[in-house]
Write an enzyme that holds these catalytic residues in place. Structure first.
Site, PDB file in Angstrom:
ATOM      1  N   GLY A   1      40.998  42.725  50.476  1.00 39.17           N
ATOM      2  CA  GLY A   1      41.886  42.288  49.595  1.00 39.17           C
ATOM      3  C   GLY A   1      42.818  43.156  48.985  1.00 39.17           C
ATOM      4  CB  ALA A   2      44.991  43.414  45.909  1.00 43.89           C
ATOM      5  CB  ALA A   3      40.236  45.992  45.924  1.00 46.20           C
TER       6      ALA A   3
ATOM      7  CE  LYS B   1      25.187  56.782  38.974  1.00 49.11           C
ATOM      8  NZ  LYS B   1      25.548  57.953  38.289  1.00 49.11           N
TER       9      LYS B   1
ATOM     10  CB  THR C   1      36.379  43.702  43.197  1.00 49.35           C
ATOM     11  OG1 THR C   1      36.345  42.604  44.204  1.00 49.35           O
ATOM     12  CG2 THR C   1      35.384  44.690  43.866  1.00 49.35           C
ATOM     13  CE1 TYR C   2      33.734  37.641  45.954  1.00 41.22           C
ATOM     14  CE2 TYR C   2      35.640  38.079  44.749  1.00 41.22           C
ATOM     15  CZ  TYR C   2      34.939  37.597  45.852  1.00 41.22           C
ATOM     16  OH  TYR C   2      35.475  36.974  46.592  1.00 41.22           O
TER      17      TYR C   2
ATOM     18  CB  SER D   1      34.865  40.406  47.333  1.00 40.03           C
ATOM     19  OG  SER D   1      34.575  40.390  48.846  1.00 40.03           O
TER      20      SER D   1
END
Length: 126
Positions: free
Chosen positions: A73-75, A9, A57-58, A25
């Protein structure tokens, strides 16, 4: 039997960039990835403390020492620069592995500098 447990974390990271027109990502400072034991291309969960958004995501490696946390991206619609986020990775552990399992917890302060690390989340008091 395997159990899914918290592996790592990054707690209270600050988003530094949100790049909509990117392949996708989350780019994370390579030093922070290494400290948390999160691998490049590993699936991560992101929890946005500011607006409650949660998404998967990654991780991709960001410039070492940059303190970069870039939601791509979309995030990028779900987190903006300045937002505080929690980045977690999880893994499957066997019963035998659980006996010695300790997550890598990295606590961040302003500027995404490490304040401290731990292997145990404190007990929540009533």
């Amino acid at each position: 039997m395997h159990t899914i447990m918290l592996k790592a974390k990054l707690h209270m990271a600050r988003v530094t960039h949100a790049v909509l027109n990117y392949e996708g990502s989350c780019a994370i400072d390579g030093e922070l990835l290494d400290m948390a034991g999160i691998r490049e291309n590993e699936q991560i969960q992101i929890y946005n403390v500011e607006n409650g958004e949660r998404f998967t995501t990654y991780a991709i490696r960001g410039e070492e020492g940059s303190r970069l946390i870039s939601i791509n991206g979309a995030a990028a619609h779900l987190a903006s620069p300045g937002h505080r986020i929690i980045i977690c990775s999880y893994a499957h552990y066997s019963e035998a592995e659980l006996e010695n399992h300790q997550p890598a917890l990295v606590y961040l302060q302003e500027g995404n500098h490490v304040s401290h690390t731990s292997n145990a989340i404190p007990v929540q008091l009533a």
